[in-house]
Design a protein around this motif. Sequence first.
Motif, PDB file in Angstrom:
ATOM      1  N   GLY A 102      44.979  97.680  56.504  1.00 27.95           N
ATOM      2  CA  GLY A 102      44.301  99.209  57.416  1.00 27.95           C
ATOM      3  C   GLY A 102      43.746 100.686  55.952  1.00 27.95           C
ATOM      4  N   PRO A 103      43.311 101.440  56.360  1.00 25.45           N
ATOM      5  CA  PRO A 103      42.740 102.718  55.394  1.00 25.45           C
ATOM      6  C   PRO A 103      43.194 102.996  54.427  1.00 25.45           C
ATOM      7  N   PHE A 104      44.855 102.484  55.084  1.00 27.40           N
ATOM      8  CA  PHE A 104      46.276 103.577  54.332  1.00 27.40           C
ATOM      9  C   PHE A 104      46.788 102.448  53.200  1.00 27.40           C
ATOM     10  N   HIS A 105      46.303 102.676  51.833  1.00 27.98           N
ATOM     11  CA  HIS A 105      46.963 101.479  50.639  1.00 27.98           C
ATOM     12  C   HIS A 105      48.175 101.931  50.205  1.00 27.98           C
ATOM     13  N   PRO A 106      49.541 101.568  49.923  1.00 25.98           N
ATOM     14  CA  PRO A 106      50.159 101.882  48.931  1.00 25.98           C
ATOM     15  C   PRO A 106      50.568 102.236  47.292  1.00 25.98           C
ATOM     16  N   HIS A 107      51.233 103.034  47.253  1.00 25.89           N
ATOM     17  CA  HIS A 107      51.476 103.024  45.673  1.00 25.89           C
ATOM     18  C   HIS A 107      52.373 102.110  45.584  1.00 25.89           C
ATOM     19  N   THR A 108      51.759 101.247  44.527  1.00 24.88           N
ATOM     20  CA  THR A 108      52.889  99.912  44.064  1.00 24.88           C
ATOM     21  C   THR A 108      51.318  99.347  43.207  1.00 24.88           C
ATOM     22  N   PRO A 109      51.312  99.740  42.248  1.00 28.42           N
ATOM     23  CA  PRO A 109      50.279  98.792  41.019  1.00 28.42           C
ATOM     24  C   PRO A 109      51.416  98.096  40.732  1.00 28.42           C
ATOM     25  N   ALA A 110      52.515  97.666  40.342  1.00 32.99           N
ATOM     26  CA  ALA A 110      53.207  97.094  39.871  1.00 32.99           C
ATOM     27  C   ALA A 110      53.272  95.619  40.355  1.00 32.99           C
ATOM     28  N   VAL A 111      53.891  96.376  41.309  1.00 31.76           N
ATOM     29  CA  VAL A 111      54.062  94.925  42.523  1.00 31.76           C
ATOM     30  C   VAL A 111      52.326  94.077  43.000  1.00 31.76           C
ATOM     31  N   ASP A 112      51.694  95.307  42.658  1.00 31.81           N
ATOM     32  CA  ASP A 112      49.947  94.216  43.384  1.00 31.81           C
ATOM     33  C   ASP A 112      49.643  94.074  41.989  1.00 31.81           C
ATOM     34  N   GLN A 113      50.379  93.728  40.849  1.00 33.60           N
ATOM     35  CA  GLN A 113      49.868  93.287  39.731  1.00 33.60           C
ATOM     36  C   GLN A 113      49.978  91.580  39.655  1.00 33.60           C
ATOM     37  N   LEU A 114      51.717  91.854  39.768  1.00 34.39           N
ATOM     38  CA  LEU A 114      52.894  90.839  39.774  1.00 34.39           C
ATOM     39  C   LEU A 114      52.153  90.007  41.465  1.00 34.39           C
ATOM     40  N   ALA A 115      51.279  90.153  42.411  1.00 35.18           N
ATOM     41  CA  ALA A 115      50.485  89.476  42.951  1.00 35.18           C
ATOM     42  C   ALA A 115      49.493  89.038  42.823  1.00 35.18           C
ATOM     43  N   ALA A 116      48.232  89.302  41.856  1.00 32.96           N
ATOM     44  CA  ALA A 116      47.221  89.010  41.416  1.00 32.96           C
ATOM     45  C   ALA A 116      47.462  87.520  40.547  1.00 32.96           C
ATOM     46  N   SER A 117      48.363  87.831  40.256  1.00 32.47           N
ATOM     47  CA  SER A 117      48.684  86.313  39.173  1.00 32.47           C
ATOM     48  C   SER A 117      49.780  85.460  40.032  1.00 32.47           C
ATOM     49  N   GLY A 118      50.260  85.467  40.894  1.00 34.80           N
ATOM     50  CA  GLY A 118      50.898  84.304  41.768  1.00 34.80           C
ATOM     51  C   GLY A 118      50.515  84.652  43.250  1.00 34.80           C
ATOM     52  N   ALA A 119      51.572  83.980  43.590  1.00 32.56           N
ATOM     53  CA  ALA A 119      51.305  83.280  45.164  1.00 32.56           C
ATOM     54  C   ALA A 119      52.297  84.723  46.438  1.00 32.56           C
TER      55      ALA A 119
ATOM     56  N   LEU B 252      62.899  96.057  53.259  1.00 37.06           N
ATOM     57  CA  LEU B 252      62.211  96.517  52.302  1.00 37.06           C
ATOM     58  C   LEU B 252      60.508  95.986  52.667  1.00 37.06           C
ATOM     59  N   ARG B 253      59.677  97.025  53.519  1.00 38.86           N
ATOM     60  CA  ARG B 253      58.440  96.062  54.877  1.00 38.86           C
ATOM     61  C   ARG B 253      57.584  95.213  53.965  1.00 38.86           C
ATOM     62  N   ALA B 254      56.723  94.524  54.410  1.00 33.76           N
ATOM     63  CA  ALA B 254      55.489  93.882  53.584  1.00 33.76           C
ATOM     64  C   ALA B 254      54.909  94.828  53.493  1.00 33.76           C
ATOM     65  N   ASP B 255      54.392  95.389  54.814  1.00 31.86           N
ATOM     66  CA  ASP B 255      53.283  96.267  54.720  1.00 31.86           C
ATOM     67  C   ASP B 255      53.295  97.183  53.682  1.00 31.86           C
ATOM     68  N   ALA B 256      54.644  97.752  53.221  1.00 29.24           N
ATOM     69  CA  ALA B 256      54.740  98.765  52.052  1.00 29.24           C
ATOM     70  C   ALA B 256      54.229  98.677  51.125  1.00 29.24           C
ATOM     71  N   LEU B 257      53.340  97.719  50.674  1.00 28.62           N
ATOM     72  CA  LEU B 257      53.711  97.074  49.216  1.00 28.62           C
ATOM     73  C   LEU B 257      52.196  97.167  49.695  1.00 28.62           C
ATOM     74  N   GLY B 258      50.985  97.308  48.396  1.00 29.41           N
ATOM     75  CA  GLY B 258      49.488  97.542  48.310  1.00 29.41           C
ATOM     76  C   GLY B 258      48.768  95.977  48.725  1.00 29.41           C
ATOM     77  N   CYS B 259      49.465  95.434  48.316  1.00 24.55           N
ATOM     78  CA  CYS B 259      48.752  93.746  48.365  1.00 24.55           C
ATOM     79  C   CYS B 259      48.758  93.186  49.755  1.00 24.55           C
ATOM     80  N   TYR B 260      49.983  94.436  50.486  1.00 29.03           N
ATOM     81  CA  TYR B 260      49.912  93.726  51.387  1.00 29.03           C
ATOM     82  C   TYR B 260      49.005  94.074  53.310  1.00 29.03           C
ATOM     83  N   ALA B 261      48.627  95.024  52.254  1.00 28.59           N
ATOM     84  CA  ALA B 261      47.576  96.929  53.122  1.00 28.59           C
ATOM     85  C   ALA B 261      46.744  96.011  53.714  1.00 28.59           C
TER      86      ALA B 261
END
Length: 494
Positions: free
Chosen positions: A31-48, A20-29
């Motif tokens: 550039g203009p492309f944003h991966p579709h990872t809403p659950a991961v992004d929600q987890l990232a918004a509450s942590g480190a 799993l590449r880091a840049d395949a997750l929305g919270c690491y994006a």
Amino acid sequence: MQSAPPAEPLNVLWLYCDELRADALGCYATGPFHPHTPAVDQLAASGAVFHECYTNSPVCVPSRTALLTGQPPERTGVYHNEAYADGFPLPPGLTIFPEVFARHGYRTASFGKEHIPAGLTPWQVNDPAGGSMRAPLSGRDPADCAPMVTPNGKTIVAGVLPEGQPYPPAQVTKNTTAWIAQAREPFLVRASFLQPHTPVIVPHAYGQVHRPEDFPDVLPGSRTLSRFERRFAEVSGGGPDADSAVARQAHASYHNLVSWVDAQLAILMNALRAKGVADRTVVVLTSDHGAHLGENGAYGKHTFARGSHRVPLIISAPGRLAHQTRTDLAQSLDLARTLFGLCGIEAPESFDGRDLFNDPAPAEIFSTIGFGAPWSRAFPNQQHGTYEDDRGWPRRSCVRTDRYRLDATVRIDGHPPRDAEEEDLVLIDHVADPDETVNLAGDPKLAYVVQDMRALLMKNAADVVEVDDDLLKDLALKALERHRELRRTGRSAL
């Protein structure tokens, strides 16, 4: 924000992915492309969210061994997947961090892929169902997947399952959620997904989340930073003349499968809420290494290119960690000490690395891949991939600071490199060149940087645990036979 010792024991849910590449997750994006990872992004918004975390080896067995033991390959002697063979000699007294949790009263369980030396048994419960390479195909030939991505006309990199075909990797999620529902606290549970490992076999429902045209800037190119990277591209798939259209399709399939992984995280988080333990559970998402997706014609992992070497690391602990974006250096083997710190467990001295929330960042971190023996291969479990002139595949090491990356061959055909050509140095200024595309090793203005970092690398490579080369040859053959048998029985996790 430093983590305070918990008033009551915390549980741990660990989602572990392969390739799993880091840049395949929305919270690491970025550039203009944003991966579709809403659950991961929600987890990232509450942590480190750690943006500069790197694996201690960009291949499965040594990376997973380093993370579990808190020891780098140089201390375990595990440099590549030959160590998966029965009879691989491990140093005595290695401690595995789930065992430490068990000694402190935790129930521990892992579901899905393991892929570590046979002498290590970290878990009280270990169910591999759903974690194998053949599982997504359910006995079907990979050619049944359409469309297929075949960069060299032979190797299948990706494909989409026909509509209606079940997706056995979902068993990992089902088993993990069922175990959580009945588990007594405190617990440490890992959902270990093979996905998005190549070949990227995507369930039909996720086959169109992203499209090849979403990746217009994915160009394999023909420039590589080193002879090592050029040769790996040649043996892994496309090589320098790879088709950029194939690379775009590979990216689309890969990101579609990451979206499936994201959906599994959502299910696991709901399982914590249903049990009523979400507010006292540390949640970790990380990977053993990243992946090449056609860049410079390479597929798979194996090099210290950023897409292969960097891993995502997200840690959430509700009420104990504030949201934070971290850019300090981190490494996979930091996870053990960090979880010990969050859960109020004293870390045994055998664990290297640091507590990411209480200890200062290191000046440098190291990573290594390959045994460097005459019969070493880039893909040892297939006995495929010799180096130039049919030599054994070399051992390659990397040292990173907060600005520079330097990597070099440190062992080939059983001995240190004989000259600068064999050493094959790469120096990257990550600040000036965040995509890591320009080799500055020959720049006279940076000769002092090369000298200092090379000295660090060679010192790290000098005092290490080695496996006898003749024994390694036997183990490599055993690994090949085991791989063939697992593939015959549909249980291959490689």
